[in-house]
Design a protein around this motif. Sequence first.
Motif, PDB file in Angstrom:
ATOM      1  N   PRO A   1       0.837  -1.210   0.000  1.00  0.00           N
ATOM      2  CA  PRO A   1       0.000   0.000   0.000  1.00  0.00           C
ATOM      3  C   PRO A   1       0.870   1.258   0.000  1.00  0.00           C
ATOM      4  CG  PRO A   1      -0.759  -1.575   1.648  1.00  0.00           C
ATOM      5  CD  PRO A   1       0.566  -2.075   1.160  1.00  0.00           C
ATOM      6  N   LEU A   2       0.484   2.233  -0.815  1.00  0.00           N
ATOM      7  CA  LEU A   2       1.247   3.464  -0.971  1.00  0.00           C
ATOM      8  C   LEU A   2       0.432   4.655  -0.484  1.00  0.00           C
ATOM      9  CD1 LEU A   2       2.780   2.921  -4.533  1.00  0.00           C
ATOM     10  CD2 LEU A   2       3.776   2.348  -2.317  1.00  0.00           C
ATOM     11  N   PRO A   3       1.104   5.647   0.065  1.00  0.00           N
ATOM     12  CA  PRO A   3       0.390   6.862   0.474  1.00  0.00           C
ATOM     13  C   PRO A   3       0.044   7.724  -0.732  1.00  0.00           C
ATOM     14  CG  PRO A   3       2.736   7.110   0.885  1.00  0.00           C
ATOM     15  CD  PRO A   3       2.538   5.699   0.408  1.00  0.00           C
ATOM     16  N   ALA A   4      -0.897   8.613  -0.565  1.00  0.00           N
ATOM     17  CA  ALA A   4      -1.292   9.517  -1.648  1.00  0.00           C
ATOM     18  C   ALA A   4      -0.277  10.643  -1.783  1.00  0.00           C
ATOM     19  CB  ALA A   4      -2.681  10.092  -1.374  1.00  0.00           C
ATOM     20  N   ILE A   5       0.129  10.912  -3.029  1.00  0.00           N
ATOM     21  CA  ILE A   5       1.009  12.033  -3.330  1.00  0.00           C
ATOM     22  C   ILE A   5       0.350  12.862  -4.424  1.00  0.00           C
ATOM     23  CG2 ILE A   5       3.080  10.731  -2.699  1.00  0.00           C
ATOM     24  CD1 ILE A   5       3.673  10.428  -5.689  1.00  0.00           C
ATOM     25  N   PRO A   6       0.714  14.133  -4.560  1.00  0.00           N
ATOM     26  CA  PRO A   6       0.103  14.967  -5.613  1.00  0.00           C
ATOM     27  C   PRO A   6       0.460  14.447  -7.000  1.00  0.00           C
ATOM     28  CG  PRO A   6       1.257  16.322  -3.996  1.00  0.00           C
ATOM     29  CD  PRO A   6       1.652  14.909  -3.722  1.00  0.00           C
TER      30      PRO A   6
ATOM     31  N   ARG B   1       8.174   4.715   1.254  1.00  0.00           N
ATOM     32  CA  ARG B   1       9.065   5.859   1.424  1.00  0.00           C
ATOM     33  C   ARG B   1       9.581   6.358   0.075  1.00  0.00           C
ATOM     34  NH1 ARG B   1      14.568   5.048   4.625  1.00  0.00           N
ATOM     35  NH2 ARG B   1      15.272   4.519   2.530  1.00  0.00           N
ATOM     36  N   LEU B   2       9.873   5.453  -0.851  1.00  0.00           N
ATOM     37  CA  LEU B   2      10.301   5.879  -2.182  1.00  0.00           C
ATOM     38  C   LEU B   2       9.198   6.667  -2.880  1.00  0.00           C
ATOM     39  CD1 LEU B   2      12.008   2.559  -3.381  1.00  0.00           C
ATOM     40  CD2 LEU B   2      13.155   4.657  -2.650  1.00  0.00           C
ATOM     41  N   TRP B   3       7.959   6.219  -2.721  1.00  0.00           N
ATOM     42  CA  TRP B   3       6.830   6.910  -3.339  1.00  0.00           C
ATOM     43  C   TRP B   3       6.644   8.307  -2.750  1.00  0.00           C
ATOM     44  CZ3 TRP B   3       4.385   6.549  -7.635  1.00  0.00           C
ATOM     45  CH2 TRP B   3       3.092   7.039  -7.798  1.00  0.00           C
ATOM     46  N   GLN B   4       6.825   8.425  -1.450  1.00  0.00           N
ATOM     47  CA  GLN B   4       6.726   9.740  -0.825  1.00  0.00           C
ATOM     48  C   GLN B   4       7.841  10.663  -1.291  1.00  0.00           C
ATOM     49  OE1 GLN B   4       6.572   8.627   3.364  1.00  0.00           O
ATOM     50  NE2 GLN B   4       4.432   9.302   3.474  1.00  0.00           N
ATOM     51  N   GLU B   5       9.050  10.146  -1.398  1.00  0.00           N
ATOM     52  CA  GLU B   5      10.165  10.961  -1.869  1.00  0.00           C
ATOM     53  C   GLU B   5       9.946  11.421  -3.303  1.00  0.00           C
ATOM     54  OE1 GLU B   5      13.737   8.804  -1.339  1.00  0.00           O
ATOM     55  OE2 GLU B   5      13.712   8.917   0.854  1.00  0.00           O
ATOM     56  N   LEU B   6       9.297  10.560  -4.107  1.00  0.00           N
ATOM     57  CA  LEU B   6       8.995  10.962  -5.474  1.00  0.00           C
ATOM     58  C   LEU B   6       7.991  12.117  -5.485  1.00  0.00           C
ATOM     59  CD1 LEU B   6       9.798  10.127  -8.334  1.00  0.00           C
ATOM     60  CD2 LEU B   6       7.814   8.618  -8.388  1.00  0.00           C
ATOM     61  N   GLY B   7       7.024  12.081  -4.565  1.00  0.00           N
ATOM     62  CA  GLY B   7       6.099  13.192  -4.455  1.00  0.00           C
ATOM     63  C   GLY B   7       6.760  14.458  -3.967  1.00  0.00           C
ATOM     64  N   LEU B   8       7.711  14.335  -3.032  1.00  0.00           N
ATOM     65  CA  LEU B   8       8.432  15.509  -2.557  1.00  0.00           C
ATOM     66  C   LEU B   8       9.298  16.110  -3.659  1.00  0.00           C
ATOM     67  CD1 LEU B   8       9.564  14.296   0.986  1.00  0.00           C
ATOM     68  CD2 LEU B   8       7.787  15.969   0.437  1.00  0.00           C
ATOM     69  N   ALA B   9       9.851  15.257  -4.512  1.00  0.00           N
ATOM     70  CA  ALA B   9      10.662  15.765  -5.623  1.00  0.00           C
ATOM     71  C   ALA B   9       9.824  16.631  -6.543  1.00  0.00           C
ATOM     72  CB  ALA B   9      11.278  14.599  -6.400  1.00  0.00           C
TER      73      ALA B   9
ATOM     74  N   PHE C   1     -10.878  14.937  -9.353  1.00  0.00           N
ATOM     75  CA  PHE C   1      -9.925  15.830 -10.000  1.00  0.00           C
ATOM     76  C   PHE C   1      -8.886  16.256  -8.984  1.00  0.00           C
ATOM     77  CE2 PHE C   1     -12.113  17.244 -14.003  1.00  0.00           C
ATOM     78  CZ  PHE C   1     -13.015  16.219 -13.973  1.00  0.00           C
ATOM     79  N   ALA C   2      -7.609  15.974  -9.308  1.00  0.00           N
ATOM     80  CA  ALA C   2      -6.551  16.333  -8.379  1.00  0.00           C
ATOM     81  C   ALA C   2      -6.379  17.835  -8.281  1.00  0.00           C
ATOM     82  CB  ALA C   2      -5.224  15.689  -8.815  1.00  0.00           C
ATOM     83  N   GLY C   3      -6.553  18.552  -9.374  1.00  0.00           N
ATOM     84  CA  GLY C   3      -6.360  19.983  -9.348  1.00  0.00           C
ATOM     85  C   GLY C   3      -7.615  20.737  -9.697  1.00  0.00           C
ATOM     86  N   GLY C   4      -8.786  20.077  -9.617  1.00  0.00           N
ATOM     87  CA  GLY C   4     -10.027  20.713 -10.022  1.00  0.00           C
ATOM     88  C   GLY C   4     -10.760  21.328  -8.862  1.00  0.00           C
ATOM     89  N   SER C   5     -11.956  21.820  -9.130  1.00  0.00           N
ATOM     90  CA  SER C   5     -12.782  22.453  -8.121  1.00  0.00           C
ATOM     91  C   SER C   5     -14.227  22.110  -8.415  1.00  0.00           C
ATOM     92  CB  SER C   5     -12.571  23.969  -8.135  1.00  0.00           C
ATOM     93  OG  SER C   5     -12.964  24.504  -9.384  1.00  0.00           O
ATOM     94  N   ALA C   6     -15.129  22.711  -7.647  1.00  0.00           N
ATOM     95  CA  ALA C   6     -16.541  22.426  -7.822  1.00  0.00           C
ATOM     96  C   ALA C   6     -17.052  22.889  -9.172  1.00  0.00           C
ATOM     97  CB  ALA C   6     -17.344  23.106  -6.711  1.00  0.00           C
TER      98      ALA C   6
END
Length: 451
Positions: free
Chosen positions: A174-179, A421-429, A195-200
């Motif tokens: 299981p992986l955490p959610a990243i943007p 942790r690798l997935w989180q670091e990829l999101g931080l990058a 939508f990750a970057g959408g709105s209502a």
Amino acid sequence: MTDALRTALGALTTRGRAFVSSGLTAVVCSFLLGLDDLVRVGALLVVLPVLCAVVTTRGRHKLGLARVVEPQQVTVGQVAHVDLHLSNQGRAPTGLLLVEEQVPYALGVRPRFVIDRMGPNWHRSVRYAVRSELRGRYTLGPMTVRINDPFGLVAFVRSFQSSATLVVTPEVVPLPAIPLAGTYSGTGEHRPRSFAGGSAEDVTTREYRHGDDLRRVHWRSSAHAGELMVRREEQPWESRATLFVDNRRHLHRGSGSGSSFETAVTITASIASHLLQRGFEVSLVSSAGPLLSHGRESRPDRTALLEALAVLQESPRIHLSAESLSAMTQGGLVLAVLGDLHDADLDLLARVRQPSEPPLAVVLDVEGWDGAAGPATPAPPTTTPTTAASRATAGLARGARLLAGRGWRTVTAHAGDPVPRLWQELGLAGRRGAAWGPAADPARRPQRSAS
């Protein structure tokens, strides 16, 4: 000698052959010694095994088999159970049955069972468990049945032609959610998406109709319109992701379940499962070309993706195929799980550009899986305070640094690194913008001085 008699004599066990040999010897001795009673004993010892052989081999044994595997798809290390349902569909009872199931070596020893006498229309069921530490598609069966007579003088083997398949998939972490913004493209089937970057305002609505589910009522639009408005079942966006796993043999190190290639498959399976949970349409690509792709009529689900990864093997290819590069430039989010990188690979991967978001890559530091080099050891602690960004920069291997300088967001995977942790670091990058783009070359990035 007829074929039936030859088959009958060939079914004699060691005990049956001993009876025949003893009977013939008794008959010969009776003539030499003039003992008539010994002739009768010898004749009985010869006739009994032959008679049992003829009756047993010519008997109408009609056995039925039903095999049930539950579950049919398991992850590595998980146990699956196999139920064998035997039935006697003939009119004659059976003797003692010795059942043996043919299974691959990776699933363990061959299960063997002893089943008592079965009368007409009788049923017997047996169960055994299989477990594998190696992913793959395995065939269970065929099953062989050894039928013995009541005296143990005759035994013959019959085989069933049916078999079943067990798929052992790689481990899914299981992986955490990243943007993951900017990953919506195409028209496709227009399924609802979060939508990750959408709105209502991105929600398309229509008037409420009788029978509509009240859970689809969009209250903000209803307040503006003065009447009930519901969300449409279609959206003008579609989230796509192309997941590339480099399976070229010369780019990986190690062997068996502890190799860098198996680690790459595990990372790929975890990312694919995570993207599917987030509503992405995932296409799987290897160094030879697409393995599974989505279309209007057929879209791979989690089961199909994991099964494709279960049977993925290392490839003897030296270079990436044109089909692989073409699949990574079809739009949407691009992710890659890579082994060792050469200059020619870097030049080809530099062509993968997306207008919305740079491609992402997990680059394995394969030297940590090299048996000659030994297991990777953690770096000694340092007294210089560092930030998360500088730690990630310092941990980038050569291939990851060079790929980052060609427009990719990269993270380096060492032996033993947790996949979350690798997935989180990829999101931080991606958020700090330091691991992609020409301006993000670590050689030119300003470093924070230690205080």
